[in-house]
Enzyme design. Structure first.
Site, PDB file in Angstrom:
ATOM      1  N   HIS A 101      28.423 -51.107 -59.213  1.00  0.00           N
ATOM      2  CA  HIS A 101      28.130 -50.754 -60.552  1.00  0.00           C
ATOM      3  C   HIS A 101      27.140 -51.279 -61.918  1.00  0.00           C
ATOM      4  O   HIS A 101      25.374 -51.833 -60.808  1.00  0.00           O
ATOM      5  CB  HIS A 101      29.066 -52.171 -60.566  1.00  0.00           C
ATOM      6  CG  HIS A 101      28.548 -53.709 -60.164  1.00  0.00           C
ATOM      7  ND1 HIS A 101      29.259 -53.845 -58.965  1.00  0.00           N
ATOM      8  CD2 HIS A 101      27.533 -54.453 -60.153  1.00  0.00           C
ATOM      9  CE1 HIS A 101      28.444 -54.772 -58.129  1.00  0.00           C
ATOM     10  NE2 HIS A 101      28.363 -55.383 -59.320  1.00  0.00           N
ATOM     11  N   HIS A 103      25.123 -54.143 -64.116  1.00  0.00           N
ATOM     12  CA  HIS A 103      25.349 -55.365 -65.231  1.00  0.00           C
ATOM     13  C   HIS A 103      24.657 -54.774 -66.010  1.00  0.00           C
ATOM     14  O   HIS A 103      23.357 -54.290 -66.320  1.00  0.00           O
ATOM     15  CB  HIS A 103      24.461 -55.935 -64.549  1.00  0.00           C
ATOM     16  CG  HIS A 103      25.045 -56.698 -62.983  1.00  0.00           C
ATOM     17  ND1 HIS A 103      25.886 -57.850 -62.927  1.00  0.00           N
ATOM     18  CD2 HIS A 103      25.246 -55.990 -61.906  1.00  0.00           C
ATOM     19  CE1 HIS A 103      25.918 -58.038 -62.156  1.00  0.00           C
ATOM     20  NE2 HIS A 103      25.591 -56.565 -60.860  1.00  0.00           N
TER      21      HIS A 103
HETATM   22  P1  5GP Z   1      27.147 -57.901 -57.690  1.00  0.00           P
HETATM   23  O1  5GP Z   1      26.690 -59.128 -57.616  1.00  0.00           O
HETATM   24  O2  5GP Z   1      27.947 -57.442 -56.966  1.00  0.00           O
HETATM   25  O3  5GP Z   1      25.992 -56.809 -58.583  1.00  0.00           O
HETATM   26  O4  5GP Z   1      28.143 -58.797 -59.598  1.00  0.00           O
HETATM   27  C1  5GP Z   1      29.283 -58.963 -59.090  1.00  0.00           C
HETATM   28  C2  5GP Z   1      29.678 -59.074 -60.078  1.00  0.00           C
HETATM   29  O5  5GP Z   1      31.030 -58.993 -60.542  1.00  0.00           O
HETATM   30  C3  5GP Z   1      29.758 -60.912 -60.106  1.00  0.00           C
HETATM   31  O6  5GP Z   1      29.306 -61.128 -61.255  1.00  0.00           O
HETATM   32  C4  5GP Z   1      31.108 -61.184 -60.730  1.00  0.00           C
HETATM   33  O7  5GP Z   1      30.400 -62.000 -61.718  1.00  0.00           O
HETATM   34  C5  5GP Z   1      31.933 -60.341 -61.440  1.00  0.00           C
HETATM   35  N1  5GP Z   1      33.438 -60.085 -60.595  1.00  0.00           N
HETATM   36  C6  5GP Z   1      34.005 -60.627 -59.464  1.00  0.00           C
HETATM   37  N2  5GP Z   1      35.146 -60.254 -59.310  1.00  0.00           N
HETATM   38  C7  5GP Z   1      34.952 -59.680 -60.664  1.00  0.00           C
HETATM   39  C8  5GP Z   1      36.504 -60.268 -61.217  1.00  0.00           C
HETATM   40  O8  5GP Z   1      37.533 -60.765 -61.115  1.00  0.00           O
HETATM   41  N3  5GP Z   1      36.796 -59.898 -62.426  1.00  0.00           N
HETATM   42  C9  5GP Z   1      35.364 -59.356 -63.535  1.00  0.00           C
HETATM   43  N4  5GP Z   1      35.449 -59.379 -64.309  1.00  0.00           N
HETATM   44  N5  5GP Z   1      34.422 -59.702 -63.210  1.00  0.00           N
HETATM   45  C10 5GP Z   1      34.551 -59.690 -61.273  1.00  0.00           C
END
Ligand code: 5GP
Ligand code: ZN
Length: 139
Positions: A101, A103
């Site tokens: 993903h 951001h």
């Molecule tokens: P990472 O640290 O893997 O790059 O980011 C994962 C992101 O996914 C985090 O910013 C977190 O807030 C978001 N996230 C985790 N679980 C959920 C969810 O159930 N719904 C949404 N909308 N975002 C989520």
């Protein structure tokens, strides 16, 4: 391709609710539930790929397009002064959800978020060697 244990696959299937912003046949975009700033969104492929290197190249073009289109709309909607486009790959880089993903984080002048800490190379032999090593590994 979907992973039964993956939270983002569940969101795409509608098993977990989200605030959807945009989708195409291959891409899905929704608000991050824990925003760095309000309007922080995630762009994800609908198929489950773990990280950057697992993503097929042709999907990269679609993701890039979505980042531009949605990013512009986020900046307009939130009246942001800037936008971070960030991808965390693997645990060491802060990846918590192992469904690739990007951001999209709206940024504001003086919003208090700081860049990561940087360092200096103690001598220039090191970056010279590193650049050469990295370059030699590119096919
Ligand atoms: P990472 O640290 O893997 O790059 O980011 C994962 C992101 O996914 C985090 O910013 C977190 O807030 C978001 N996230 C985790 N679980 C959920 C969810 O159930 N719904 C949404 N909308 N975002 C989520
Ligand atoms: Zn997934």
């Amino acid at each position: 391709m979907s992973d039964n244990d993956c939270i983002f696959c569940k969101i795409i299937k509608g098993e977990i609710p989200c605030f959807k912003i945009y989708e195409t046949d291959k891409i899905f975009c929704f608000l991050d539930i824990g925003p760095v700033n309000k309007g922080h969104a995630l762009v994800i492929p609908k198929e489950h790929y773990e990280n950057l290197w697992a993503l097929p190249d042709d999907l990269g073009k679609e993701i890039f397009k979505a980042c531009k289109t949605v990013g512009k709309a986020i900046v307009e909607a939130t009246k942001a002064d800037g936008l971070n486009v960030i991808m965390n790959n693997n645990k060491a880089a802060g990846q918590l959800v192992f469904h690739a993903h990007f951001h999209l984080i709206p940024r504001f002048d003086n919003d208090g978020h700081e860049h990561w800490k940087q360092q200096e190379y103690p001598n220039m032999d090191e970056p010279a060697g590193l650049a050469e090593k990295i370059s030699s590994l590119i096919a």
